[in-house]
Design a protein around this motif. Structure first.
Motif, short mmCIF file in Angstrom:
data_model
loop_
_atom_site.label_atom_id
_atom_site.label_comp_id
_atom_site.label_asym_id
_atom_site.label_seq_id
_atom_site.Cartn_x
_atom_site.Cartn_y
_atom_site.Cartn_z
N ALA A 267 22.96 -21.28 8.80
CA ALA A 267 23.29 -21.37 7.38
C ALA A 267 22.44 -20.44 6.52
N ASP A 268 21.38 -19.86 7.10
CA ASP A 268 20.55 -18.94 6.32
C ASP A 268 21.07 -17.51 6.34
N ILE A 269 22.16 -17.26 7.06
CA ILE A 269 22.75 -15.93 7.04
C ILE A 269 23.38 -15.67 5.68
N PHE A 270 23.14 -14.49 5.15
CA PHE A 270 23.74 -14.11 3.87
C PHE A 270 25.17 -13.63 4.07
N ALA A 271 26.02 -13.91 3.08
CA ALA A 271 27.38 -13.38 3.04
C ALA A 271 27.54 -12.67 1.69
N ILE A 272 27.41 -11.36 1.73
CA ILE A 272 27.36 -10.56 0.51
C ILE A 272 28.70 -9.89 0.26
N VAL A 273 29.31 -10.17 -0.88
CA VAL A 273 30.56 -9.52 -1.26
C VAL A 273 30.27 -8.05 -1.53
N GLU A 274 31.04 -7.18 -0.85
CA GLU A 274 30.79 -5.75 -0.98
C GLU A 274 32.12 -5.02 -0.92
N GLN A 275 32.86 -5.07 -2.01
CA GLN A 275 34.16 -4.42 -2.06
C GLN A 275 33.99 -2.96 -2.45
N ASP A 276 34.26 -2.06 -1.50
CA ASP A 276 34.11 -0.63 -1.79
C ASP A 276 35.01 -0.23 -2.94
N MET A 277 34.40 0.21 -4.05
CA MET A 277 35.18 0.55 -5.25
C MET A 277 34.69 1.84 -5.89
N TYR A 278 34.10 2.71 -5.10
CA TYR A 278 33.56 3.94 -5.68
C TYR A 278 34.67 4.73 -6.40
N GLY A 279 34.32 5.22 -7.58
CA GLY A 279 35.27 5.99 -8.36
C GLY A 279 36.07 5.17 -9.35
N CYS A 280 35.81 3.85 -9.39
CA CYS A 280 36.58 2.99 -10.29
C CYS A 280 36.07 3.10 -11.72
N ASP A 281 36.92 2.71 -12.65
CA ASP A 281 36.52 2.61 -14.05
C ASP A 281 35.44 1.55 -14.20
N VAL A 282 34.46 1.79 -15.08
CA VAL A 282 33.32 0.88 -15.18
C VAL A 282 33.69 -0.51 -15.70
N ARG A 284 36.32 -2.18 -14.63
CA ARG A 284 37.14 -2.85 -13.63
C ARG A 284 36.40 -3.88 -12.77
N PRO A 285 35.14 -3.66 -12.38
CA PRO A 285 34.52 -4.56 -11.40
C PRO A 285 34.28 -6.00 -11.85
N LEU A 286 33.87 -6.23 -13.08
CA LEU A 286 33.46 -7.57 -13.49
C LEU A 286 34.54 -8.63 -13.26
N PRO A 287 35.76 -8.43 -13.75
CA PRO A 287 36.76 -9.48 -13.50
C PRO A 287 37.09 -9.66 -12.03
N ILE A 288 37.05 -8.58 -11.24
CA ILE A 288 37.31 -8.69 -9.81
C ILE A 288 36.20 -9.49 -9.14
N ALA A 289 34.94 -9.18 -9.50
CA ALA A 289 33.81 -9.90 -8.93
C ALA A 289 33.87 -11.39 -9.25
N THR A 290 34.27 -11.70 -10.46
CA THR A 290 34.37 -13.10 -10.87
C THR A 290 35.45 -13.83 -10.10
N ARG A 291 36.63 -13.21 -10.01
CA ARG A 291 37.73 -13.84 -9.28
C ARG A 291 37.41 -13.97 -7.79
N THR A 292 36.73 -12.97 -7.23
CA THR A 292 36.39 -13.02 -5.81
C THR A 292 35.45 -14.18 -5.53
N ARG A 293 34.44 -14.35 -6.38
CA ARG A 293 33.54 -15.48 -6.18
C ARG A 293 34.29 -16.80 -6.29
N GLU A 294 35.15 -16.91 -7.27
CA GLU A 294 35.92 -18.15 -7.43
C GLU A 294 36.81 -18.40 -6.22
N HIS A 295 37.38 -17.34 -5.67
CA HIS A 295 38.22 -17.50 -4.49
C HIS A 295 37.40 -18.00 -3.30
N ILE A 296 36.25 -17.39 -3.07
CA ILE A 296 35.42 -17.78 -1.93
C ILE A 296 35.03 -19.25 -2.02
N PHE A 297 34.59 -19.67 -3.18
CA PHE A 297 34.13 -21.05 -3.33
C PHE A 297 35.29 -22.05 -3.33
#
Length: 305
Positions: A267-282, A284-297
């Motif tokens: 259970a001490d292993i980390f699970a780090i969200v790392e969606q490759d998004m290089y080149g994206c509009d600045v 764009r990431p926040l709403p995706i990061a929020t939805r991704t966390r909500e999906h995981i949980f």
């Protein structure tokens, strides 16, 4: 499953999920905004990202993370041990900087990414796509040497990250890498998206080699785009701009079975969200990061902050 396992894996995020690939790129989100948006999206754990993107002074970085309630899980370096003995100094110079900084802030892991045979900056083909037996031996020996030195010098564990457009990407290559290395010094940062990129079955690998899973990067591949990318030999960097790494739950693999399989190990292993998004509009990431966390949980009870 123990009570500790039932708590689930620690979920975090990384600069990569904000499109950050380089220490300094005017098109990337400024580091202060990245940290603020990590908090806004609900994460507490982050990675260092490319060395020099976040402050490299440990006191400044500690202050910036502390006032936001953030903690550091790992740093990242790049290696090319298959190229020969000269690569040791390059790797160790990075380790002195990155592991030196990360360990001062309590991080116990160093994610190690192999050099790509095709440049992620220019898409230029730099070397053959496959390794000789001699290169495999150099690769394994170099990583074990690095892992041993990291443990002895910093108390940091090496977690190797297979990668698209690198020599270690397919299931066969990952398994050979594990066979070439010593689990005392070298284990996997299993990146679910990069492993699926070449058809790898993440859960099967976890179940067959549980002792070699030390860290997770959570991402999904767009299966509808993947076959076009592979058929047309699209460089990974270009595939990223096309959206090959897609917002969960729209891609593969399903993240819940991966998290649950790894939670059975430790259970001490980390699970780090790392969606490759290089080149994206600045913006764009926040709403995706929020939805991704909500999906995981929402998709598994074996996730924790």
């Amino acid at each position: 499953m123990t009570a500790a396992n039932e708590a689930g894996l620690r979920i975090g995020t990384a600069p990569d999920s904000w499109g950050v690939w380089f220490p300094d790129d005017p098109g990337q989100v400024p580091w202060e905004r990245f940290l603020d948006e990590v908090v806004a999206s609900g994460y507490e754990w982050i990675e260092l990202g490319p060395y020099g993107y976040l402050p490299t002074d440990p006191h400044q970085l500690e202050d910036e993370l502390g006032k936001r309630g953030l903690k550091l899980s790992a740093g990242t370096v790049f290696t090319g041990f298959h190229k020969g003995d000269d690569e040791w100094q390059r790797a160790w110079d990075q380790a002195l900087n990155v592991a030196g900084l990360a360990s001062k802030l309590g991080a116990e892991h160093l994610v190690v990414i192999p050099d790509l045979w095709r440049s992620d900056a220019t898409s230029q083909v730099l070397e053959p796509r496959t390794l000789t037996d001699e290169q495999w031996a150099k690769l394994g020996a170099g990583h074990d040497r690095l892992g041993k030195a990291l443990l002895e010098e910093f108390g940091v564990k090496q977690q190797f990250h297979s990668h698209a457009d690198s020599h270690i990407g397919t299931t066969r290559e990952v398994l050979r890498f594990l066979d070439e290395t010593d689990e005392r010094y070298t284990n996997l940062c299993l990146d679910t998206g990069h492993f699926a990129y070449y058809g790898g079955d993440n859960v099967k690998l976890i179940e067959e080699r549980p002792e070699r899973i030390g860290y997770l990067h959570l991402k999904q591949v767009d299966p509808s785009l993947l076959f076009d990318v592979l058929k047309n030999d699209v460089p990974f960097a270009e595939a990223v701009t096309q959206g090959i790494m897609i917002e969960p739950p729209n891609g593969v693999p399903d993240l819940a079975p991966v998290i649950e399989a790894v939670a059975k190990i430790d259970a001490d292993i980390f699970a780090i969200v790392e969606q490759d998004m290089y080149g994206c509009d600045v913006d764009r990431p926040l709403p995706i990061a929020t939805r991704t966390r909500e999906h995981i949980f929402s998709c598994t009870h074996l996730a924790r902050s």
